[in-house]
Design a protein around this motif. Structure first.
Motif, PDB file in Angstrom:
ATOM      1  N   VAL A   1      50.747  37.185  47.189  1.00 37.16           N
ATOM      2  CA  VAL A   1      50.296  37.851  45.974  1.00 37.16           C
ATOM      3  C   VAL A   1      51.337  37.646  44.883  1.00 37.16           C
ATOM      4  CG1 VAL A   1      49.616  40.047  44.946  1.00 37.16           C
ATOM      5  CG2 VAL A   1      49.116  39.579  47.355  1.00 37.16           C
ATOM      6  N   PRO A   2      50.968  37.061  43.751  1.00 36.29           N
ATOM      7  CA  PRO A   2      51.936  36.906  42.663  1.00 36.29           C
ATOM      8  C   PRO A   2      52.309  38.260  42.091  1.00 36.29           C
ATOM      9  CG  PRO A   2      49.739  36.319  41.910  1.00 36.29           C
ATOM     10  CD  PRO A   2      49.630  36.539  43.392  1.00 36.29           C
ATOM     11  N   GLY A   3      53.497  38.339  41.562  1.00 33.06           N
ATOM     12  CA  GLY A   3      53.944  39.591  40.965  1.00 33.06           C
ATOM     13  C   GLY A   3      55.433  39.561  40.726  1.00 33.06           C
ATOM     14  N   THR A   4      55.902  40.538  40.002  1.00 37.65           N
ATOM     15  CA  THR A   4      57.327  40.654  39.694  1.00 37.65           C
ATOM     16  C   THR A   4      57.925  41.726  40.572  1.00 37.65           C
ATOM     17  OG1 THR A   4      56.940  39.981  37.408  1.00 37.65           O
ATOM     18  CG2 THR A   4      59.017  41.090  37.883  1.00 37.65           C
ATOM     19  N   ASP A   5      58.864  41.333  41.396  1.00 37.17           N
ATOM     20  CA  ASP A   5      59.518  42.263  42.306  1.00 37.17           C
ATOM     21  C   ASP A   5      60.945  42.460  41.818  1.00 37.17           C
ATOM     22  OD1 ASP A   5      60.227  43.849  44.406  1.00 37.17           O
ATOM     23  OD2 ASP A   5      60.429  42.228  45.854  1.00 37.17           O
ATOM     24  N   PHE A   6      61.163  43.451  40.963  1.00 37.19           N
ATOM     25  CA  PHE A   6      62.517  43.713  40.487  1.00 37.19           C
ATOM     26  C   PHE A   6      63.373  44.162  41.662  1.00 37.19           C
ATOM     27  CE2 PHE A   6      59.684  44.991  36.898  1.00 37.19           C
ATOM     28  CZ  PHE A   6      59.955  43.894  36.107  1.00 37.19           C
ATOM     29  N   ARG A   7      64.622  43.755  41.655  1.00 33.98           N
ATOM     30  CA  ARG A   7      65.499  44.177  42.737  1.00 33.98           C
ATOM     31  C   ARG A   7      66.954  44.111  42.307  1.00 33.98           C
ATOM     32  NH1 ARG A   7      64.585  41.132  47.733  1.00 33.98           N
ATOM     33  NH2 ARG A   7      62.436  40.882  47.025  1.00 33.98           N
ATOM     34  N   GLY A   8      67.752  44.899  42.991  1.00 31.29           N
ATOM     35  CA  GLY A   8      69.189  44.820  42.818  1.00 31.29           C
ATOM     36  C   GLY A   8      69.766  43.863  43.833  1.00 31.29           C
TER      37      GLY A   8
END
Length: 616
Positions: free
Chosen positions: A306-313
């Motif tokens: 699934v495309p998407g933006t996974d913000f992470r530290g």
């Protein structure tokens, strides 16, 4: 704090005359955005990615790894289930198609002056707890005080800017804030859970662990509990907010069951055997080889990217700077050079991943290449306190030759070890003065990391370092890292832009020696502290991003961790019994770290019947 939804709204300027804000020009609005304008106006009917006519009903079962021994989120001691957000509402909620925007949930409106020095939330008159009691301003005031006084340091940092709390009447709660932080402190208060004061004060202690199901105002109620093994939530048929535009189309399952497993492989096999309905996949080995089963081949079990933006530290192996030799930056850098990511990615990850090289993985926040002019303007005053490489070098981790033992990088590592006072003797890397071998322990919270950590250990052993790897159960792992009882551990920081006061609890000196804080590594650097202060005070998105990139450079130059890896988008697998809206949200698909499913999905009766007939 569950991120149910994204934020938005138009701002309406009014002159108000109640005593708290006499003669001040204020904004009264249904939604707030840290930067820009909310997407959804005051008359919106539902979110774009939610179907307001989604059918209700059915049961959802989810498998997860870990355990729990308390249903109270606040005390440091104990492990709580992250899905507790299902029973709690907050004043405001975020959406999944905007960044740092909030809409009123318990709060009908929020009011604040131009300098954001205070805020008044007006509660909806219909807001109720699951036992029928109204949600009042006193409940909100009591909840924020409880979080401030009894929560772990990281959660408490979200309300650290609150200097005064006042219930003006049953429906209006006023917060006054210290210092400069723009609208962020208002938004941080807005997403805190609101507890039922009357329930907790009836012979219970909010500062202590409990396995008694708490009363909340959220869409679900806890129905069944098997400590450490199983939780069952039932949808509240009288949920007070179910017809609000911000909620319509959400929370469609009548029953949600979480099954807890101690071992990820066992949990994965249980899911494939039909024990669970939906799964986020985080393991490349499972994704590449584990789904070669008849149910996937014939379409009963859906496997999807699934495309998407996974913000992470940052995710990585974190060094404990409170212990030698990790207080020496040369040792930390040298140890990082011994991890051959390129070999691991091709041989263990099937080439799925990219190297993580930032503390703030989000467009505009992560440092790239050499410092820009705007970043240099921030960093120059601290030049004499920073390594020269920060100004002249791309701080991304080095790229190896993929051999698993790159001689060039190993030579660089050995030079750094010698500078730090270590030398090879009889196959051991020893302290030149004491003759003691460099040795330490790496602790892991999951056996899945053993096969990935071992190649790094092999390279360290090759140069004479004695390394012990230990996999701990989740309770012991949490206890060890909260007590700072470790040399090196595998961990991951979260990050959701734009950053604010919470980053001081992750990287600030004051939090370095505070048990339970998010500053796990023990970073204590006056330059980091100065940049954190600027970050918190930044009033424009451009300034916030520029300071974030400058801070990212300083943190990366400190070699506080050996970074891991990441991939864009999401891997999911689910049994073919769901319906979902045509539009899927771009951010935080499935709220993976919290409720672990999409709250806008539902059970499709025809698909469910067909799957039952075919079997799992």
């Amino acid at each position: 704090m569950r991120r149910i939804l994204a934020v938005a709204a138009s701002l309406v300027l009014l002159a108000v005359g109640h005593p708290a804000t006499a003669q001040e020009e204020t904004t009264v609005t249904h939604a707030i955005a840290e930067f820009g304008t909310p997407k959804y106006g005051p008359d919106f009917t539902h979110l774009d990615y939610a179907d307001p006519d989604a059918p209700k009903g059915g049961s959802l079962t989810l498998t997860t790894v870990g355990t729990f021994d308390t249903l109270n989120r606040l005390p440091i001691a104990g492990q709580w289930p992250r899905n507790l957000g299902l029973i709690y509402d907050s004043l405001m909620v975020e959406t999944q198609d905007e960044i740092s925007v909030q809409y009123g949930l318990l709060a009908e409106t929020v009011e604040y002056p131009e300098d954001h020095s205070w805020a008044i939330f007006t509660l909806r008159p219909e807001a109720r707890f699951s036992d029928g009691q109204p949600v009042t301003a006193e409940d909100v005031a009591w909840s924020i005080r409880a979080i401030r006084d009894h929560a772990d340091p990281f959660l408490a940092s979200y309300v650290a800017a609150v200097s005064e709390i006042e219930a003006l009447d049953d429906r209006r709660i006023k917060f006054t804030f210290d210092g400069r932080g723009g609208i962020k402190p208002i938004m941080q208060v807005g997403i805190m859970p609101v507890y039922a004061r009357h329930w907790w004060e009836d012979g219970r202690n909010i500062a202590e662990a409990t396995l008694e199901p708490p009363v909340g105002s959220g869409p679900y109620r806890l129905a069944e509990i098997e400590p450490g093994r199983r939780l069952v939530y039932e949808r509240d048929p009288d949920y007070w907010a179910q017809d609000l535009p911000i909620v319509r189309g959400h929370w469609n399952f009548d029953r949600i069951e979480y099954l807890y497993f101690r071992d990820r492989t066992v949990e994965f096999e249980a899911f494939k055997g039909g024990a669970g309905d939906f799964r986020h996949e985080f393991t490349s080995l499972f994704w590449a080889t584990g789904y070669d089963v008849p149910a996937v081949a014939d379409g009963r079990l859906i496997k999807a990217e699934v495309p998407g933006t996974d913000f992470r530290g940052l995710q990585g192996w974190f060094f404990n700077l409170r212990r030698p030799p990790f207080d020496d930056i040369r040792v930390r850098e040298a140890l990082g050079l011994l991890f051959d990511f390129q070999w691991v990615n091709q041989n263990l990850f099937y080439g799925f991943y990219e190297r993580l090289d930032t503390y703030f993985l989000a467009p505009g926040y992560s440092a790239e290449g050499l410092p820009t002019e705007a970043e240099l303007a921030i960093l120059e005053p601290y030049r004499d306190q920073l390594p020269e490489e920060l100004f002249t070098t791309d701080l991304s981790p080095p790229v190896s030759d993929g051999s698993g033992s790159d001689r060039r990088l190993i030579r660089r590592a050995m030079d750094l070890f010698r500078e730090a006072g270590f030398e090879p003797r009889d196959g051991r890397l020893v302290d030149i003065e004491t003759g003691q071998q460099l040795s330490f322990e790496i602790i892991l919270g999951s056996p899945q990391f053993e096969r990935i950590t071992q190649p790094w250990i092999s390279n360290m052993e090759r140069v004479g370092i004695a390394v012990t790897m230990r996999v701990l159960d989740s309770a012991t792992f949490v206890t060890r890292y909260e007590a700072r009882d470790f040399d090196v551990l595998s961990f991951a920081y979260s990050f959701y832009p734009p950053p604010g006061r919470e980053e001081a609890n992750r990287f600030g000196s004051e939090a370095a020696d505070t048990p339970g804080s998010a500053n796990i590594m023990g970073i204590s650097d006056p330059v980091v502290d100065a940049l954190l202060a600027q970050l918190i005070a930044a009033e424009t998105l451009e300034d916030k991003q520029t300071i974030s990139r400058a801070l990212d450079r300083v943190l990366r130059a400190g070699h506080y961790a050996v970074p891991h890896w990441y991939k864009d988008g999401f891997w999911v697998a689910y049994w073919d019994r769901f319906g979902f809206p045509d539009t899927q949200p771009p951010y935080d698909f499935g709220l993976a770290n919290e409720i672990a499913f999409q709250p806008t999905w539902w059970i499709d009766p025809e698909k469910d019947r067909a799957l039952t007939e075919r079997g799992r």
